[in-house]
Design a protein around this motif. Structure first.
Motif, PDB file in Angstrom:
ATOM      1  N   GLU A 280       0.912  -1.335  -0.167  1.00 43.26           N
ATOM      2  CA  GLU A 280      -0.051   0.072   0.030  1.00 43.26           C
ATOM      3  C   GLU A 280       0.809   1.351  -0.047  1.00 43.26           C
ATOM      4  O   GLU A 280       0.583   2.124  -0.692  1.00 43.26           O
ATOM      5  CB  GLU A 280      -1.026  -0.122   1.134  1.00 43.26           C
ATOM      6  CG  GLU A 280      -1.853   1.241   1.383  1.00 43.26           C
ATOM      7  CD  GLU A 280      -2.683   1.367   2.516  1.00 43.26           C
ATOM      8  OE1 GLU A 280      -3.563   2.208   2.735  1.00 43.26           O
ATOM      9  OE2 GLU A 280      -2.559   0.146   3.295  1.00 43.26           O
TER      10      GLU A 280
ATOM     11  N   LYS B 295       0.786   4.012  -3.076  1.00 40.12           N
ATOM     12  CA  LYS B 295       0.611   5.326  -2.649  1.00 40.12           C
ATOM     13  C   LYS B 295       1.455   6.473  -3.274  1.00 40.12           C
ATOM     14  O   LYS B 295       1.501   7.563  -3.557  1.00 40.12           O
ATOM     15  CB  LYS B 295       0.439   5.509  -1.078  1.00 40.12           C
ATOM     16  CG  LYS B 295      -1.011   4.920  -0.530  1.00 40.12           C
ATOM     17  CD  LYS B 295      -1.096   5.396   0.812  1.00 40.12           C
ATOM     18  CE  LYS B 295      -2.444   4.960   1.134  1.00 40.12           C
ATOM     19  NZ  LYS B 295      -2.516   5.019   3.024  1.00 40.12           N
TER      20      LYS B 295
ATOM     21  N   THR C 273       1.927   6.732  -6.690  1.00 34.74           N
ATOM     22  CA  THR C 273       0.887   7.662  -7.446  1.00 34.74           C
ATOM     23  C   THR C 273       1.213   9.157  -6.982  1.00 34.74           C
ATOM     24  O   THR C 273       0.882   9.981  -7.917  1.00 34.74           O
ATOM     25  CB  THR C 273      -0.614   7.322  -6.319  1.00 34.74           C
ATOM     26  OG1 THR C 273      -0.733   5.877  -6.688  1.00 34.74           O
ATOM     27  CG2 THR C 273      -1.630   8.266  -6.841  1.00 34.74           C
TER      28      THR C 273
ATOM     29  N   GLU D 201       1.309  11.976 -10.081  1.00 34.30           N
ATOM     30  CA  GLU D 201       0.656  12.953  -9.975  1.00 34.30           C
ATOM     31  C   GLU D 201       1.365  14.226 -10.149  1.00 34.30           C
ATOM     32  O   GLU D 201       1.031  15.086 -10.906  1.00 34.30           O
ATOM     33  CB  GLU D 201      -0.185  13.099  -8.628  1.00 34.30           C
ATOM     34  CG  GLU D 201      -1.265  12.110  -8.322  1.00 34.30           C
ATOM     35  CD  GLU D 201      -1.782  11.934  -6.929  1.00 34.30           C
ATOM     36  OE1 GLU D 201      -3.015  11.612  -6.803  1.00 34.30           O
ATOM     37  OE2 GLU D 201      -1.077  12.543  -6.205  1.00 34.30           O
TER      38      GLU D 201
ATOM     39  N   TYR E 221      -5.051   4.193  -8.651  1.00 35.94           N
ATOM     40  CA  TYR E 221      -6.142   4.654  -8.140  1.00 35.94           C
ATOM     41  C   TYR E 221      -6.970   3.404  -7.675  1.00 35.94           C
ATOM     42  O   TYR E 221      -7.702   3.327  -6.893  1.00 35.94           O
ATOM     43  CB  TYR E 221      -6.871   5.831  -8.896  1.00 35.94           C
ATOM     44  CG  TYR E 221      -6.250   7.248  -8.800  1.00 35.94           C
ATOM     45  CD1 TYR E 221      -5.397   7.394  -7.586  1.00 35.94           C
ATOM     46  CD2 TYR E 221      -6.432   8.190  -9.555  1.00 35.94           C
ATOM     47  CE1 TYR E 221      -4.644   8.849  -7.539  1.00 35.94           C
ATOM     48  CE2 TYR E 221      -5.678   9.347  -9.869  1.00 35.94           C
ATOM     49  CZ  TYR E 221      -5.066   9.718  -8.717  1.00 35.94           C
ATOM     50  OH  TYR E 221      -4.301  10.892  -8.566  1.00 35.94           O
ATOM     51  N   ARG E 222      -7.192   2.626  -8.795  1.00 39.92           N
ATOM     52  CA  ARG E 222      -8.114   1.485  -8.820  1.00 39.92           C
ATOM     53  C   ARG E 222      -7.551   0.588  -7.725  1.00 39.92           C
ATOM     54  O   ARG E 222      -8.230   0.002  -6.987  1.00 39.92           O
ATOM     55  CB  ARG E 222      -8.068   1.034 -10.253  1.00 39.92           C
ATOM     56  CG  ARG E 222      -8.630  -0.544 -10.201  1.00 39.92           C
ATOM     57  CD  ARG E 222     -10.082  -0.774  -9.808  1.00 39.92           C
ATOM     58  NE  ARG E 222     -10.662  -2.207  -9.418  1.00 39.92           N
ATOM     59  CZ  ARG E 222     -10.470  -2.819  -8.548  1.00 39.92           C
ATOM     60  NH1 ARG E 222      -9.959  -2.120  -7.415  1.00 39.92           N
ATOM     61  NH2 ARG E 222     -10.950  -3.900  -8.598  1.00 39.92           N
TER      62      ARG E 222
ATOM     63  N   LEU F 180      -6.082   1.241  -5.061  1.00 43.03           N
ATOM     64  CA  LEU F 180      -6.365   1.812  -3.613  1.00 43.03           C
ATOM     65  C   LEU F 180      -7.721   2.003  -3.548  1.00 43.03           C
ATOM     66  O   LEU F 180      -7.871   2.485  -2.422  1.00 43.03           O
ATOM     67  CB  LEU F 180      -5.474   3.235  -3.521  1.00 43.03           C
ATOM     68  CG  LEU F 180      -3.843   3.033  -3.561  1.00 43.03           C
ATOM     69  CD1 LEU F 180      -3.524   4.353  -3.694  1.00 43.03           C
ATOM     70  CD2 LEU F 180      -3.311   2.348  -2.501  1.00 43.03           C
ATOM     71  N   ASN F 181      -8.492   1.606  -4.520  1.00 42.11           N
ATOM     72  CA  ASN F 181     -10.075   2.229  -4.462  1.00 42.11           C
ATOM     73  C   ASN F 181     -10.266   3.491  -4.080  1.00 42.11           C
ATOM     74  O   ASN F 181     -11.189   3.738  -3.326  1.00 42.11           O
ATOM     75  CB  ASN F 181     -10.716   1.062  -3.381  1.00 42.11           C
ATOM     76  CG  ASN F 181     -12.110   1.059  -3.809  1.00 42.11           C
ATOM     77  OD1 ASN F 181     -12.575   1.300  -4.794  1.00 42.11           O
ATOM     78  ND2 ASN F 181     -13.017   1.037  -2.543  1.00 42.11           N
ATOM     79  N   ARG F 182      -9.676   4.539  -4.777  1.00 40.26           N
ATOM     80  CA  ARG F 182      -9.589   5.923  -4.394  1.00 40.26           C
ATOM     81  C   ARG F 182     -10.624   6.309  -5.600  1.00 40.26           C
ATOM     82  O   ARG F 182     -10.561   6.809  -6.534  1.00 40.26           O
ATOM     83  CB  ARG F 182      -8.400   6.451  -4.666  1.00 40.26           C
ATOM     84  CG  ARG F 182      -7.613   6.409  -3.155  1.00 40.26           C
ATOM     85  CD  ARG F 182      -6.010   6.759  -3.320  1.00 40.26           C
ATOM     86  NE  ARG F 182      -5.941   8.061  -3.730  1.00 40.26           N
ATOM     87  CZ  ARG F 182      -4.623   8.994  -3.639  1.00 40.26           C
ATOM     88  NH1 ARG F 182      -3.692   8.237  -3.268  1.00 40.26           N
ATOM     89  NH2 ARG F 182      -4.653   9.878  -4.097  1.00 40.26           N
TER      90      ARG F 182
ATOM     91  N   ASP G  74     -12.970   8.648  -5.871  1.00 40.52           N
ATOM     92  CA  ASP G  74     -12.929  10.156  -5.999  1.00 40.52           C
ATOM     93  C   ASP G  74     -11.966  10.602  -7.064  1.00 40.52           C
ATOM     94  O   ASP G  74     -11.946  11.361  -7.879  1.00 40.52           O
ATOM     95  CB  ASP G  74     -13.046  11.126  -4.772  1.00 40.52           C
ATOM     96  CG  ASP G  74     -14.542  10.878  -4.077  1.00 40.52           C
ATOM     97  OD1 ASP G  74     -15.529  10.424  -4.742  1.00 40.52           O
ATOM     98  OD2 ASP G  74     -14.428  11.025  -2.943  1.00 40.52           O
ATOM     99  N   ASP G  75     -10.717  10.179  -6.697  1.00 41.70           N
ATOM    100  CA  ASP G  75      -9.594  10.437  -7.578  1.00 41.70           C
ATOM    101  C   ASP G  75      -9.600   9.664  -8.717  1.00 41.70           C
ATOM    102  O   ASP G  75      -9.345  10.457  -9.830  1.00 41.70           O
ATOM    103  CB  ASP G  75      -8.469   9.864  -6.796  1.00 41.70           C
ATOM    104  CG  ASP G  75      -7.893  10.445  -5.509  1.00 41.70           C
ATOM    105  OD1 ASP G  75      -8.422  11.955  -5.652  1.00 41.70           O
ATOM    106  OD2 ASP G  75      -7.359  10.100  -4.829  1.00 41.70           O
TER     107      ASP G  75
ATOM    108  N   HIS H 230     -16.476   0.390 -11.520  1.00 44.06           N
ATOM    109  CA  HIS H 230     -16.547   1.775 -11.537  1.00 44.06           C
ATOM    110  C   HIS H 230     -17.024   2.510 -12.754  1.00 44.06           C
ATOM    111  O   HIS H 230     -16.253   2.961 -13.486  1.00 44.06           O
ATOM    112  CB  HIS H 230     -14.979   1.957 -11.368  1.00 44.06           C
ATOM    113  CG  HIS H 230     -14.333   1.813 -10.040  1.00 44.06           C
ATOM    114  ND1 HIS H 230     -13.954   0.417  -9.979  1.00 44.06           N
ATOM    115  CD2 HIS H 230     -14.491   2.224  -8.970  1.00 44.06           C
ATOM    116  CE1 HIS H 230     -13.419   0.233  -8.759  1.00 44.06           C
ATOM    117  NE2 HIS H 230     -13.854   1.499  -8.005  1.00 44.06           N
TER     118      HIS H 230
END
Length: 948
Positions: free
Chosen positions: A469, A473, A476, A480, A503-504, A506-508, A510-511, A536
């Motif tokens: 994780e 992160k 990412t 970014e 992002y997928r 991390l299941n983020r 909104d991002d 999604h």
């Protein structure tokens, strides 16, 4: 001044390495007393050695064979105390037995003794800094300072080889001069009790500071690179500038040095058979080298005197050792192998500040450190270094995220840096290999074997999930940041697509949606299956829309809106959902329809817009209207097809669209105007009926009424009757008879009046305004628009004799007589007045009418007589002007051509100018010789004004 008891901070690394020694073929040398080094223009390095037996030996330094003997000269058999190289005049200055000898740099001959100087114990040549390029004789002359007992002597060696004494300074050197250094115009003098500064320019001498312990010998070292001098106090080196002012911090050595040298940014000190290296600015201890030599023999050290050299020569007994500075790159590699990452970065920054390394190299090292930290499972620190690198490409991290081969495999630069880290592999493999290394290190540590694994990992081993994780992160975070760089289009595609992958993972959500809805370079083909299978769909819809794939995006929003509706209705049974259940729309459903409407507002695809208009209108009629009337699209939708596609039950949408066509698009199609008027009329009639039902419920459910009115308030800001009245008055393109047929049996009296007015039925309009609506002001205004007196009389008759058994409206009649009595004939008014009308109501008004009538008649007579008088006066003035006599004699000339008039015809203008007839024809009647145009600029004379 630093505390002599404190210890220097240690940052051990290899800066110097043994480079060469004496060639075995050289005969054994006597013990060495002094040494000097120089590099000539041919890149040849020469080492000059002075021995205790008086020999001056010239050695050549060769990287392969070491030091080779060139020349050997014996001076007088006494120890050679010091040797100084004067490279620009190819000379050596040698001090032996209190005398100074001058030797040729290349041949060591002839040996010339400077006999004028005796009992010399210290010699120092003058050093010129780059700030003093204008000093006279700097290039050709040779300046040096000597200490003769307690006297300081400054000399210049002229081209003939003879010394010229410039100054002799007695000073306060009662303890005897033990060390000297001459920098520009400043001469630093060291005695047993103090350090002094003598100014060659001003001739002044002063104490810099006193020595606390006379038993400690003073020593000083010129730091040529910074043009400063280091003054020793026991084991503390105080650095001062050319004015004697301390600068920076003091250098604290482990013990008082025997001799010192300078190499780049470091100070070399030798003591007790040990060579130590300290950084000049930070004072940090850097390296220690054990010197292998004869026990008890003193050590001497020499450097290249410009301060920028790469060599240091150390001699002890009969041995000579040459040390060279390790290349900066090798130093950095050594620190990285030892995992001293901070020191490696500090070294690079230090070298960059000194101009020895570029920003590109610093970026390169940051990237290298980042990869090493990444494989050490310190992902956050690794990405921090990646972000500090200006040259690292984002594509270098692609192999850590997506398995090769892939779309971007060829973009990955094949750069292994210095080969200090493993080849790139997926993050899962990096984490697994790292955990395996940690387990191995724990086992080895239990066995007493030290490892390079971080102690924190050994004491508290992290879990695989946490490490993975953290890796994702921080990857990412790097991608970014990379989005803001100027990258090639193919690299941008990889950055955005892989960022969506992360992002997928991390299941983020909104991002994911924010990236998909923004201006992105994602490759749809790489993400379709991923987002669809993971559910999604919103992110996929945003992505389709951003890539111009409107049809696919709208299909997803339609499916989502239906799913939201069914799931919402099944979950909204509680009290908190009562109002939302009445409305039947969830916030997610609103979001879906809103995003779909944004796409359709910009679309000119008629088929696509009309295909999705229905389900949008079912959820939000206001958004459906915005889709139809959007100004964002380049081509307008065909109105006939749009009207045909709108559900007839959704009257408000059709009304709003027609209103937009007529008011905003200035449509002149009578069909649209008539349809709009009919729909507004029908809505107004329905609204009146609903109001009647509301006032008299009769069993109708009030909740149903509220639901039926839901769309009206959201689309229109004004009441339907206001819109109807405004349209009926403003438009002339609808069919009033057709509309009148629809509202004939309703109570829309004002609307009927407007329609009758359009048809020219004045009587019916006055009846509605005066009798049905009892709007006296509107009725009078309508009569004023007609403009005929009979209209007022007709209105008066309606007030006095209303139909359908209604009582006479005497007050309205009096108001009419009061406001517009001048438009009515008094006799006709008296004839029309009802016998039942109270006299006191009309008497005053009738009297005012009569008086106004008489006043108006008399005003007309006055105006008539005044006009007649003005006309008579004007005729009289014109007659008098035409009857004037003009006297012409032989001297009279034309005011235009100046010819004599004589018996010629002439003319005179109103401004009294006279011209001959020829000039009169040319000038015309209205313009005189002076240029005055009487038609535009009228001339008045006092006699023409009315005075009677």
């Amino acid at each position: 001044m630093a505390n002599s008891k404190s210890k220097p901070k240690s940052h051990s690394r290899n800066v110097l390495q043994l480079f060469a020694g004496l060639n075995p073929s050289i005969p054994h040398l006597p013990p060495i007393r002094s040494i000097a080094i120089t590099s000539d223009s041919d890149s040849q390095t020469l080492v000059f050695v002075g021995t205790v037996s008086g020999d001056v030996i010239s050695l050549s330094l060769n990287p392969n064979s070491g030091l080779s003997l060139l020349l050997r000269v014996n001076i007088i058999g006494k120890p050679v105390t010091s040797i100084h190289v004067i490279s620009h005049i190819k000379k050596l200055i040698v001090l032996s037995d209190g005398f100074i000898y001058l030797l040729d740099l290349n041949s060591l001959e002839p040996v010339r003794k400077l006999s004028r100087l005796k009992n010399v114990n210290v010699v120092s040549k003058r050093f010129f800094s780059s700030l003093n390029n204008g000093i006279k004789g700097k290039e050709d002359g040779c300046f040096f300072a000597v200490a003769v007992g307690k006297k300081l002597v400054l000399l210049e060696l002229v081209l003939s080889g003879s010394p010229v004494i410039l100054k002799e300074v007695q000073g306060d050197f009662t303890d005897g001069i033990m060390c000297l250094s001459w920098v520009d115009d400043s001469v630093f003098v060291g005695t047993r009790t103090a350090y002094y500064l003598y100014s060659y320019a001003s001739g002044q001498c002063g104490v810099i500071f006193s020595l606390p312990d006379p038993s400690v010998l003073p020593r000083m070292k010129l730091l040529a690179k910074e043009c400063k001098v280091m003054l020793m106090v026991d084991n503390v080196g105080v650095i001062v500038d050319s004015e004697g002012r301390p600068v920076g911090g003091s250098l604290v050595f482990s013990e008082a040095p025997e001799t010192m040298a300078e190499i780049g940014a470091y100070v070399v000190v030798v003591r007790s058979g040990k060579l130590e290296l300290y950084h000049k600015k930070s004072g940090n201890y850097v390296q220690r080298v054990q010197i292998v030599g004869e026990v008890g023999s003193p050590c001497v050290v020499a450097d290249e005197e410009d301060g920028r050299g790469k060599l240091v020569v150390v001699a002890t007994g009969s041995k000579i050792m040459c040390y060279r500075k390790v290349p900066s790159e090798e130093q950095i590699k050594d620190l990285l192998r030892k995992k001293n990452f901070r020191e490696a970065i500090s070294l690079v920054e230090e070298l960059q500040n000194e101009g020895e390394m570029t920003r590109e190299t610093l970026s390169f090292v940051h990237a290298q450190v980042g990869f090493l930290l990444l494989f050490d499972l310190r992902f956050e620190e690794a990405v921090d270094h990646f972000l500090l690198s200006e040259t690292m490409e984002p594509s270098e991290l692609f192999p850590f995220i997506m398995r090769d081969p892939n779309r971007w495999s060829l973009l990955v630069p094949r750069n292994r840096y210095w080969g200090l880290h493993s080849p790139p592999s997926l993050l899962e493999k990096v984490v697994d290999d790292g955990l395996t290394g940690i387990q191995r290190a724990i086992f080895l540590k239990k066995a007493g074997v030290e490892t390079a694994v971080d102690d924190e990992f050994l004491q508290n081993p992290p879990s695989r999930a946490d490490l993975l994780e953290s890796a994702i992160k921080n990857m990412t975070r790097f991608l970014e940041a990379s989005r803001h760089k100027d990258l090639a289009p193919s690299v941008c595609e990889g950055v955005d697509t892989l960022l969506m992958y992360l992002y997928r993972a991390l299941n983020r959500v909104d991002d994911m949606e924010r990236l998909a809805s923004s201006d992105n370079s994602c490759v749809v083909e790489e993400l379709e299956s991923l987002l669809s299978e993971s559910g999604h769909l919103r992110a996929l819809a945003f992505l389709y829309a951003s890539k111009g794939m409107s049809s696919k995006s709208l299909s997803i929003w339609r499916v989502l809106a239906r799913n939201y509706s069914s799931s919402y209705l099944s979950d909204s049974h509680g009290a908190n959902h009562l109002q939302d259940t009445i409305n039947g729309i969830s916030s997610d459903q609103e979001t879906a329809v809103m995003e779909a409407s944004k796409i359709l507002e910009s679309s000119s695809d008629q088929e696509l817009v009309l295909q999705h208009l229905g389900w949008i209108a079912d959820i939000n009629q206001l958004l459906a209207v915005q889709v139809l009337v959007s100004e964002k699209r380049t081509d307008l939708l065909p109105p006939d097809e749009v009207i045909a596609a709108i559900d007839p039950r959704k009257v408000d949408i059709l009304l709003r669209y027609l209103q937009w066509l007529i008011e905003d698009q200035d449509s002149g199609d009578t069909r649209f105007h008539t349809t709009y008027a009919l729909l507004l009329s029908k809505s107004a009639v329905d609204a009146i009926e609903k109001e009647h039902v509301t006032q008299n419920p009769g069993g109708v459910n009030q909740k149903e009424i509220n639901i039926s009115d839901r769309g009206n308030n959201s689309i229109f800001d004004t009441h339907v009757r206001e819109r109807l009245q405004f349209f009926l008055q403003s438009s002339d393109l609808y069919d009033p008879e057709e509309v009148l047929d629809l509202v004939e049996g309703s109570k829309l009296w004002l609307e009927k009046a407007i329609l009758y007015r359009k048809l020219g039925q004045e009587t019916l309009v006055l009846q509605i305004l005066a009798l049905k609506l009892e709007d006296c002001e509107a009725a009078e205004q309508y009569c004023a628009e007609i403009g005929r007196p009979d209209a007022y009389m007709q209105l008066l008759e309606m007030y006095l004799e209303p139909m359908n058994g209604k009582e006479p409206m005497f007050k309205a009649a009096v108001r009419l007589l009061h406001n517009h009595g001048e438009m009515l004939d008094p006799l006709q008014v008296l004839e029309r007045l009802s016998p039942d009308m109270p006299l006191q109501l009309a008497s005053e008004t009738i009297l005012r009418m009569l008086r106004a009538r008489l006043h108006h008649h008399r005003q007309g007579q006055i105006v008539h007589n005044l006009s007649r008088a003005l006309d008579i006066d004007a005729n009289l003035a014109r007659f008098e002007e035409r009857s004037r006599h003009v006297l012409i004699n032989d001297e009279s000339v034309c005011d235009s051509c100046h010819a004599r008039l004589g018996t010629k015809l002439f003319a005179m203008y109103p401004d009294d100018t006279i011209v001959c007839y020829k000039c009169f024809r040319r000038q015309g009647e209205s313009t005189s010789v002076s240029g005055r145009d009487f038609k535009k600029d009228t001339l008045y004379k006092p006699g023409w004004l009315v005075t009677r």
